[in-house]
Design a protein around this motif. Structure first.
Motif, PDB file in Angstrom:
ATOM      1  N   MET A 115       0.852  -1.184   0.000  1.00  0.00           N
ATOM      2  CA  MET A 115       0.000   0.000   0.000  1.00  0.00           C
ATOM      3  C   MET A 115       0.888   1.236   0.000  1.00  0.00           C
ATOM      4  O   MET A 115       2.114   1.141  -0.163  1.00  0.00           O
ATOM      5  CB  MET A 115      -0.944  -0.024   1.209  1.00  0.00           C
ATOM      6  CG  MET A 115      -0.244  -0.138   2.542  1.00  0.00           C
ATOM      7  SD  MET A 115      -1.358  -0.533   3.933  1.00  0.00           S
ATOM      8  CE  MET A 115      -2.497   0.817   3.898  1.00  0.00           C
ATOM      9  N   PHE A 117       1.146   5.557   1.620  1.00  0.00           N
ATOM     10  CA  PHE A 117       0.672   6.544   2.575  1.00  0.00           C
ATOM     11  C   PHE A 117       0.729   7.932   1.945  1.00  0.00           C
ATOM     12  O   PHE A 117       1.600   8.221   1.115  1.00  0.00           O
ATOM     13  CB  PHE A 117       1.524   6.550   3.849  1.00  0.00           C
ATOM     14  CG  PHE A 117       1.313   5.355   4.735  1.00  0.00           C
ATOM     15  CD1 PHE A 117       0.088   4.713   4.786  1.00  0.00           C
ATOM     16  CD2 PHE A 117       2.344   4.882   5.546  1.00  0.00           C
ATOM     17  CE1 PHE A 117      -0.111   3.612   5.607  1.00  0.00           C
ATOM     18  CE2 PHE A 117       2.155   3.795   6.372  1.00  0.00           C
ATOM     19  CZ  PHE A 117       0.926   3.154   6.395  1.00  0.00           C
ATOM     20  N   ILE A 143      -4.655   5.857  11.009  1.00  0.00           N
ATOM     21  CA  ILE A 143      -4.831   5.815   9.561  1.00  0.00           C
ATOM     22  C   ILE A 143      -6.289   6.136   9.232  1.00  0.00           C
ATOM     23  O   ILE A 143      -7.207   5.668   9.913  1.00  0.00           O
ATOM     24  CB  ILE A 143      -4.462   4.430   8.986  1.00  0.00           C
ATOM     25  CG1 ILE A 143      -3.000   4.097   9.274  1.00  0.00           C
ATOM     26  CG2 ILE A 143      -4.735   4.362   7.488  1.00  0.00           C
ATOM     27  CD1 ILE A 143      -2.627   2.667   8.908  1.00  0.00           C
ATOM     28  N   LEU A 145      -8.780   5.554   6.066  1.00  0.00           N
ATOM     29  CA  LEU A 145      -8.897   4.823   4.808  1.00  0.00           C
ATOM     30  C   LEU A 145     -10.057   5.362   3.979  1.00  0.00           C
ATOM     31  O   LEU A 145     -11.034   5.886   4.516  1.00  0.00           O
ATOM     32  CB  LEU A 145      -9.124   3.333   5.062  1.00  0.00           C
ATOM     33  CG  LEU A 145      -7.980   2.519   5.651  1.00  0.00           C
ATOM     34  CD1 LEU A 145      -8.454   1.103   5.934  1.00  0.00           C
ATOM     35  CD2 LEU A 145      -6.793   2.495   4.706  1.00  0.00           C
ATOM     36  N   SER A 146      -9.933   5.204   2.688  1.00  0.00           N
ATOM     37  CA  SER A 146     -11.043   5.539   1.809  1.00  0.00           C
ATOM     38  C   SER A 146     -12.120   4.461   1.907  1.00  0.00           C
ATOM     39  O   SER A 146     -11.819   3.260   1.937  1.00  0.00           O
ATOM     40  CB  SER A 146     -10.558   5.649   0.362  1.00  0.00           C
ATOM     41  OG  SER A 146     -11.648   5.766  -0.524  1.00  0.00           O
ATOM     42  N   TYR A 149     -12.068   1.762  -0.792  1.00  0.00           N
ATOM     43  CA  TYR A 149     -11.187   0.602  -0.658  1.00  0.00           C
ATOM     44  C   TYR A 149     -11.893  -0.528   0.092  1.00  0.00           C
ATOM     45  O   TYR A 149     -11.782  -1.702  -0.284  1.00  0.00           O
ATOM     46  CB  TYR A 149      -9.906   0.993   0.095  1.00  0.00           C
ATOM     47  CG  TYR A 149      -9.045   1.998  -0.619  1.00  0.00           C
ATOM     48  CD1 TYR A 149      -9.249   2.297  -1.973  1.00  0.00           C
ATOM     49  CD2 TYR A 149      -8.027   2.660   0.038  1.00  0.00           C
ATOM     50  CE1 TYR A 149      -8.457   3.217  -2.632  1.00  0.00           C
ATOM     51  CE2 TYR A 149      -7.221   3.590  -0.615  1.00  0.00           C
ATOM     52  CZ  TYR A 149      -7.454   3.860  -1.955  1.00  0.00           C
ATOM     53  OH  TYR A 149      -6.663   4.776  -2.604  1.00  0.00           O
ATOM     54  N   VAL A 195      -6.800   1.974  12.462  1.00  0.00           N
ATOM     55  CA  VAL A 195      -7.732   2.640  11.564  1.00  0.00           C
ATOM     56  C   VAL A 195      -8.595   3.605  12.378  1.00  0.00           C
ATOM     57  O   VAL A 195      -9.431   3.187  13.176  1.00  0.00           O
ATOM     58  CB  VAL A 195      -8.615   1.635  10.811  1.00  0.00           C
ATOM     59  CG1 VAL A 195      -9.607   2.366   9.905  1.00  0.00           C
ATOM     60  CG2 VAL A 195      -7.749   0.683   9.988  1.00  0.00           C
ATOM     61  N   PHE A 198     -12.969   6.181   8.300  1.00  0.00           N
ATOM     62  CA  PHE A 198     -13.078   6.013   6.854  1.00  0.00           C
ATOM     63  C   PHE A 198     -13.614   7.304   6.244  1.00  0.00           C
ATOM     64  O   PHE A 198     -14.497   7.961   6.808  1.00  0.00           O
ATOM     65  CB  PHE A 198     -14.009   4.851   6.507  1.00  0.00           C
ATOM     66  CG  PHE A 198     -13.489   3.509   6.956  1.00  0.00           C
ATOM     67  CD1 PHE A 198     -12.791   2.705   6.074  1.00  0.00           C
ATOM     68  CD2 PHE A 198     -13.694   3.068   8.253  1.00  0.00           C
ATOM     69  CE1 PHE A 198     -12.307   1.474   6.496  1.00  0.00           C
ATOM     70  CE2 PHE A 198     -13.221   1.852   8.675  1.00  0.00           C
ATOM     71  CZ  PHE A 198     -12.521   1.042   7.793  1.00  0.00           C
ATOM     72  N   ASN A 203      -9.650   9.524  -1.786  1.00  0.00           N
ATOM     73  CA  ASN A 203      -9.251   8.229  -2.329  1.00  0.00           C
ATOM     74  C   ASN A 203      -7.771   8.011  -2.045  1.00  0.00           C
ATOM     75  O   ASN A 203      -6.925   8.012  -2.950  1.00  0.00           O
ATOM     76  CB  ASN A 203      -9.528   8.177  -3.836  1.00  0.00           C
ATOM     77  CG  ASN A 203     -11.010   8.227  -4.136  1.00  0.00           C
ATOM     78  OD1 ASN A 203     -11.805   7.642  -3.405  1.00  0.00           O
ATOM     79  ND2 ASN A 203     -11.391   8.926  -5.186  1.00  0.00           N
ATOM     80  N   THR A 204      -7.476   7.826  -0.784  1.00  0.00           N
ATOM     81  CA  THR A 204      -6.092   7.664  -0.387  1.00  0.00           C
ATOM     82  C   THR A 204      -6.049   6.973   0.966  1.00  0.00           C
ATOM     83  O   THR A 204      -7.091   6.641   1.553  1.00  0.00           O
ATOM     84  CB  THR A 204      -5.373   9.022  -0.312  1.00  0.00           C
ATOM     85  OG1 THR A 204      -3.975   8.818  -0.099  1.00  0.00           O
ATOM     86  CG2 THR A 204      -5.939   9.875   0.808  1.00  0.00           C
ATOM     87  N   ILE A 205      -4.843   6.743   1.447  1.00  0.00           N
ATOM     88  CA  ILE A 205      -4.621   6.231   2.799  1.00  0.00           C
ATOM     89  C   ILE A 205      -3.870   7.318   3.547  1.00  0.00           C
ATOM     90  O   ILE A 205      -2.696   7.576   3.273  1.00  0.00           O
ATOM     91  CB  ILE A 205      -3.822   4.919   2.773  1.00  0.00           C
ATOM     92  CG1 ILE A 205      -4.546   3.878   1.908  1.00  0.00           C
ATOM     93  CG2 ILE A 205      -3.620   4.380   4.186  1.00  0.00           C
ATOM     94  CD1 ILE A 205      -3.748   2.616   1.671  1.00  0.00           C
TER      95      ILE A 205
END
Length: 391
Positions: A115, A117, A143, A145-146, A149, A195, A198, A203-205
């Protein structure tokens, strides 16, 4: 006795005209305000991490920047965007300059994937500092997340590979093992990922900026790289000027732009309706002032005599003030009742479109504030008129 004497020339038609016009103006203002708040929730983003007035832009991928070109923003391009009137501030995305391997252990099964970052300045992330922080030396990194994903995993990869699907809550509770490795493989660092949430607009991490800065310095190549994406804090999402600028410079916005455009159109329409209602309310104020001024002018001789006899000006002004207060209060009550009735009429349709209407407490408060302002202006005008009758 003073009240009966001074109200002798009162015109009920003029007072009724003020009450009606004030009611119409206030009703338009209150309905428009409440409808904006109710309908705005249709397009409001439920993303609790990225505000709706934040745009993420990047250059369109074309054959020119694919074959030897660059999709990164230059310093002049970034400065030009920051100088636009609709841009309040900009922030650059910083990408990880190393390889990232994430692994998960769940239910006796293991899964790992490469993945990447990215980070943006922390002030662009609408997360409490207690949840979005990283200190040097810590082996746990939050983190974001999108949601795309997670959707791709649940309905694409998991269903085809026979793996269990994961909810957002389950995914947030599963610890991630992150293996960060430099490009030459000589430097390595193992950490744990948590995590934090969301996002359906990124559209990324995403990881904290401090984490990216330290790990890039520790594991990266050291080469300076310009950002390929920018976060722009705009004053009015959906503004036509923003769309024209992006089209003219071959830029595109991440996520769905229709919600921003619809929200902008709603603000414009609401502004027009509020202006009409405000003008009607202002005209009603002048109607009442004119009506009371005409009544007091007809009673000018009586007012002068009462003042010469020693009656206090406040007692002489009280009947007219009472008239203004009662007329304004009646208009306010009718306007609030009409606003709630109209809201009950359209609320079912708004909720059917997926809206989550907020509490209507703000509407009567705004109406009360406007009514108090109208009453205060009338009191000032009446007292000045009474004082002028002494001379």
């Amino acid at each position: 006795m003073i009240s009966k004497l001074l109200r002798k020339n009162t015109s009920p038609a003029r007072i009724a005209g003020f009450t009606l016009s004030n009611f119409i103006g206030l009703a338009i203002v209150l309905v428009a305000l409440q409808f904006y708040r109710d309908a705005g929730s249709i397009w409001s983003d439920d993303d609790s991490f990225i505000r709706s007035d934040l745009l993420v832009v990047n250059k369109k991928v074309t054959s020119s920047n694919t074959l030897g070109g660059s999709s990164a923003f230059t310093e002049s391009e970034e400065a030009d965007i920051a100088a636009q009137p609709w841009s309040r501030r900009t922030g650059a995305f910083t990408a990880s300059d190393y390889r990232v391997l994430a692994s998960v252990q769940s239910g006796g099964r293991g899964m790992s994937t490469y993945m990447f970052f990215e980070a943006i300045p922390d002030e662009f992330v609408d997360v409490p500092r207690s949840q979005w922080t990283w200190r040097p030396g810590s082996d746990e990194v939050p983190i974001i997340l999108s949601k795309d994903y997670l959707t791709l995993y649940n309905f694409g990869f998991a269903s085809s590979a026979g793996l269990p699907q994961m909810s957002e809550g389950l995914m947030s509770s599963i610890p991630l093992t992150l293996t960060l490795t430099s490009d030459d493989g000589t430097r390595r660092r193992v950490m744990h990922g948590r995590v934090a949430g969301f996002s359906n607009r990124l559209n990324t991490i995403l990881v904290p900026q401090a984490f990216i800065d330290e790990t890039n310095a520790e594991l990266g190549t050291g080469a300076a790289r310009r950002p390929s994406r920018l976060a722009i804090d705009v004053s009015s999402p959906g503004d036509v000027a923003i769309t024209k600028y992006l089209d003219a410079h071959d830029l595109e916005v991440a996520g769905d732009k229709s919600a921003s455009s619809a929200s902008f159109l709603l603000r414009v329409v609401t502004g027009v309706v509020l202006s009409v209602g405000g003008i009607i309310t202002l005209l009603s104020l002048f109607i009442l002032m004119l009506s009371i001024s005409l009544i007091m002018e007809k009673n000018r001789a009586t007012l002068h005599q009462l003042l010469m006899l020693g009656y206090p000006a406040r007692d002489i002004a009280r009947p007219y003030i009472s008239l203004a207060v009662w007329a304004s209060t009646a208009a306010y009550g009718l306007a609030v009742a009409a606003a709630f009735a109209l809201r009950a009429y359209y609320l079912h349709a708004i909720e059917g479109l997926g809206a989550a209407p907020p509490s209507p407490w703000l509407m009567p408060v705004v109406g009360a504030a406007l009514t108090a302002l109208i009453i205060a202006l009338n009191i000032i005008a009446i007292r000045r008129r009474v004082a002028s009758a002494f001379f």
